[in-house]
Design a protein around this motif. Structure first.
Motif, PDB file in Angstrom:
ATOM      1  N   ALA A 128      25.478  52.916   3.225  1.00 17.35           N
ATOM      2  CA  ALA A 128      25.712  54.323   3.547  1.00 17.35           C
ATOM      3  C   ALA A 128      24.460  55.161   3.318  1.00 17.35           C
ATOM      4  N   LEU A 129      23.722  54.880   2.254  1.00 15.09           N
ATOM      5  CA  LEU A 129      22.489  55.618   1.991  1.00 15.09           C
ATOM      6  C   LEU A 129      21.476  55.411   3.118  1.00 15.09           C
ATOM      7  N   ARG A 130      21.401  54.182   3.636  1.00 12.59           N
ATOM      8  CA  ARG A 130      20.496  53.941   4.773  1.00 12.59           C
ATOM      9  C   ARG A 130      20.958  54.722   5.993  1.00 12.59           C
ATOM     10  N   ASP A 158      25.971  65.316  -5.977  1.00 12.71           N
ATOM     11  CA  ASP A 158      26.635  65.438  -4.677  1.00 12.71           C
ATOM     12  C   ASP A 158      26.995  64.061  -4.140  1.00 12.71           C
ATOM     13  N   LEU A 159      28.129  64.002  -3.446  1.00 11.28           N
ATOM     14  CA  LEU A 159      28.497  62.832  -2.658  1.00 11.28           C
ATOM     15  C   LEU A 159      29.000  63.304  -1.298  1.00 11.28           C
ATOM     16  N   ILE A 160      28.721  62.510  -0.271  1.00  7.44           N
ATOM     17  CA  ILE A 160      29.205  62.781   1.084  1.00  7.44           C
ATOM     18  C   ILE A 160      30.219  61.702   1.442  1.00  7.44           C
ATOM     19  N   TYR A 161      31.358  62.115   1.976  1.00  5.72           N
ATOM     20  CA  TYR A 161      32.371  61.145   2.368  1.00  5.72           C
ATOM     21  C   TYR A 161      32.832  61.407   3.794  1.00  5.72           C
ATOM     22  N   ALA A 162      33.821  60.628   4.235  1.00  7.25           N
ATOM     23  CA  ALA A 162      34.274  60.646   5.635  1.00  7.25           C
ATOM     24  C   ALA A 162      33.151  60.188   6.563  1.00  7.25           C
ATOM     25  N   LEU A 163      32.400  59.170   6.097  1.00  8.24           N
ATOM     26  CA  LEU A 163      31.359  58.579   6.928  1.00  8.24           C
ATOM     27  C   LEU A 163      32.006  57.667   7.975  1.00  8.24           C
ATOM     28  N   PRO A 164      31.325  57.431   9.104  1.00  8.23           N
ATOM     29  CA  PRO A 164      31.901  56.539  10.121  1.00  8.23           C
ATOM     30  C   PRO A 164      32.265  55.177   9.533  1.00  8.23           C
ATOM     31  N   GLY A 165      33.491  54.781   9.751  1.00  6.49           N
ATOM     32  CA  GLY A 165      33.953  53.480   9.285  1.00  6.49           C
ATOM     33  C   GLY A 165      34.401  53.447   7.841  1.00  6.49           C
ATOM     34  N   GLN A 166      34.250  54.536   7.107  1.00  3.02           N
ATOM     35  CA  GLN A 166      34.658  54.547   5.697  1.00  3.02           C
ATOM     36  C   GLN A 166      36.171  54.655   5.592  1.00  3.02           C
ATOM     37  N   ALA A 209      30.397  59.678  15.479  1.00  2.37           N
ATOM     38  CA  ALA A 209      31.384  60.750  15.636  1.00  2.37           C
ATOM     39  C   ALA A 209      31.874  61.170  14.254  1.00  2.37           C
ATOM     40  N   GLU A 210      32.267  62.438  14.144  1.00  2.00           N
ATOM     41  CA  GLU A 210      32.881  62.912  12.912  1.00  2.00           C
ATOM     42  C   GLU A 210      34.266  62.304  12.756  1.00  2.00           C
ATOM     43  N   ALA A 211      34.727  62.296  11.531  1.00  2.00           N
ATOM     44  CA  ALA A 211      36.057  61.758  11.246  1.00  2.00           C
ATOM     45  C   ALA A 211      37.123  62.568  11.970  1.00  2.00           C
ATOM     46  N   ASP A 212      38.168  61.889  12.393  1.00  2.00           N
ATOM     47  CA  ASP A 212      39.332  62.567  12.968  1.00  2.00           C
ATOM     48  C   ASP A 212      39.865  63.579  11.958  1.00  2.00           C
ATOM     49  N   PRO A 213      40.227  64.796  12.408  1.00  2.00           N
ATOM     50  CA  PRO A 213      40.679  65.823  11.461  1.00  2.00           C
ATOM     51  C   PRO A 213      41.823  65.387  10.557  1.00  2.00           C
ATOM     52  N   ASP A 214      42.787  64.644  11.107  1.00  2.00           N
ATOM     53  CA  ASP A 214      43.901  64.196  10.273  1.00  2.00           C
ATOM     54  C   ASP A 214      43.424  63.208   9.212  1.00  2.00           C
ATOM     55  N   TYR A 215      42.508  62.338   9.594  1.00  2.00           N
ATOM     56  CA  TYR A 215      41.958  61.388   8.629  1.00  2.00           C
ATOM     57  C   TYR A 215      41.130  62.129   7.589  1.00  2.00           C
ATOM     58  N   GLY A 216      40.342  63.104   8.026  1.00  2.00           N
ATOM     59  CA  GLY A 216      39.576  63.916   7.092  1.00  2.00           C
ATOM     60  C   GLY A 216      40.481  64.633   6.104  1.00  2.00           C
ATOM     61  N   ALA A 217      41.617  65.125   6.589  1.00  2.00           N
ATOM     62  CA  ALA A 217      42.570  65.809   5.711  1.00  2.00           C
ATOM     63  C   ALA A 217      43.147  64.849   4.680  1.00  2.00           C
ATOM     64  N   ALA A 218      43.400  63.616   5.090  1.00  2.00           N
ATOM     65  CA  ALA A 218      43.932  62.626   4.158  1.00  2.00           C
ATOM     66  C   ALA A 218      42.905  62.314   3.068  1.00  2.00           C
TER      67      ALA A 218
END
Length: 378
Positions: A128-130, A158-166, A209-218
């Motif tokens: 993910a860092l790469r 800081d941490l970033i989440y909802a990365l593609p495939g996460q 692509a950004e995470a699907d909104p419903d998945y992001g909400a979860a």
């Protein structure tokens, strides 16, 4: 005496991360003496317009301010203390990358007066860092975190989440690991693809692509559950802290208190005046040399504009806003009642706050809460 927060922008980075839309620039050479003197001049000008203030926080942001020479940091802190009265509990934060080179400066930065550091770990997964274009790996991150905890009174990261495939399971496991590191403040952001970034170019090609909104909400809901369970609840949409460990500087923004901003691209709110500095480092430097300050523009805000900004900022906080403190009535009370009935807002006396479901759709809420609302940013 007015409480004041001070923001100091250092615009330089070793490299530009593909998700970053901050005012950051890569330069082969930086004249450190020239930059120190220019920042001190910009600070002196702003201080001359804000006399008799009590400084509650200083925040070195960027860019990568941990690339600043500790001597420059010390000179700016000392100058701020000469211009204003320092609060006994003044919070002095510096953003830092968790590289071994920058971690080696932590002791010197602490001696310069920094008492809080915000580390850009961003992920606890090397792949993910790469993907995020970070120059460090997890082992280097954790070593820098340990050094920071030894050097500074307070540490956030800081941490970033909802990365593609996460997956939700992968993020939950990563967050549980992070919560075991013993810090009292975390900033947890969902990946957003901002215009003008490398990721925006890749998204336009259909490569990410950004995470699907419903998945992001979860994921967001899972994040709230995990952090609350260990005593680090969200006090703002993306920021979590043990009670009493909230960022004083950021609270000044969200509670719509006065703050001065110096350095390239820095914004401020000075006695009903919105200020902005020249964004490009070279343009800012020329402005300071020419005028003694880096201001590009300042605009007096109407009372209604101030009230609207106060609502937009304050509803990011779990504590919400006190409607009686607004300079003008800008709240659509009928819509507040309707949204409260839907479980998106919480009302208690004169205060209103977004609930967890409401925070997930905050921009939509703001558009309905604010009477004759302007078009709000995404």
């Amino acid at each position: 005496m007015t409480e004041l927060a001070l923001y100091i922008h250092w615009p330089f980075c070793v490299s530009k991360c593909p998700y970053c839309d901050f005012n950051s620039h890569v330069r082969d050479n930086v004249d450190q003496n020239l930059w120190r003197d220019a920042l001190l001049a910009d600070l002196a000008y702003e201080a001359s317009l804000l006399p008799d203030a009590r400084l509650i926080s200083i925040f070195f942001g960027g860019g990568t301010p941990s690339l600043m020479p500790p001597e420059t940091v010390a000179a700016l802190i000392e100058a701020a203390g000469q211009h204003w009265r320092m609060d006994d509990a003044v919070e002095i934060t510096l953003e830092a990358n968790p590289s071994s080179v920058e971690a080696a400066r932590f002791g010197d930065l602490a001696r310069a007066g920094v008492n809080r550091v915000s580390l850009g770990l961003q992920s606890l997964d090397d792949e993910a860092l790469r993907f995020l274009g970070r120059a460090h790996d997890v082992a280097e991150s954790l070593a820098a975190l340990k050094t920071a905890q030894q050097a500074f009174t307070r540490v956030s990261f800081d941490l970033i989440y909802a990365l593609p495939g996460q997956t939700e399971a992968a993020w939950s496991a990563e967050l549980k690991s992070a919560l075991a590191f013993g810090t009292d403040h975390l900033s947890l952001y969902q990946l957003t693809i901002e215009p003008g970034t490398r990721f925006a170019t890749l998204a336009a090609r259909g490569e990410i692509a950004e995470a699907d909104p419903d998945y992001g909400a979860a994921l967001y809901t899972a994040t709230q559950d995990l952090t609350e369970a260990v005593g680090l609840p969200a006090y703002e949409i993306s920021n979590h802290a043990r009670p009493g460990e909230e960022s004083r500087h950021n609270l000044a923004y969200w509670r719509y208190r006065p703050y001065a901003g110096i350095g390239p691209g820095a914004h401020g709110r000075r006695t009903a005046m919105a200020t902005v500095r020249h964004k490009k480092p070279e343009n800012w430097l020329m402005a300071v040399a020419r005028n003694g300050h880096g201001l590009q523009a300042e605009e007096r805000l109407a009372s209604r504009d101030e009230a609207v900004e106060a609502v937009m900022m304050g509803l990011r906080l779990n504590e919400g806003i006190d409607r009686t403190a607004l300079s003008q009535a800008v709240i659509d009370e009928a819509n507040v009642d309707r949204l409260a009935a839907l479980g998106l807002l919480h009302k208690q006396g004169s205060r209103i706050a977004a609930t967890l479901p409401g925070r997930l759709v905050l921009n939509s809420l703001l558009a309905e809460i604010i009477a004759d609302a302007p078009t709000l940013p995404a």
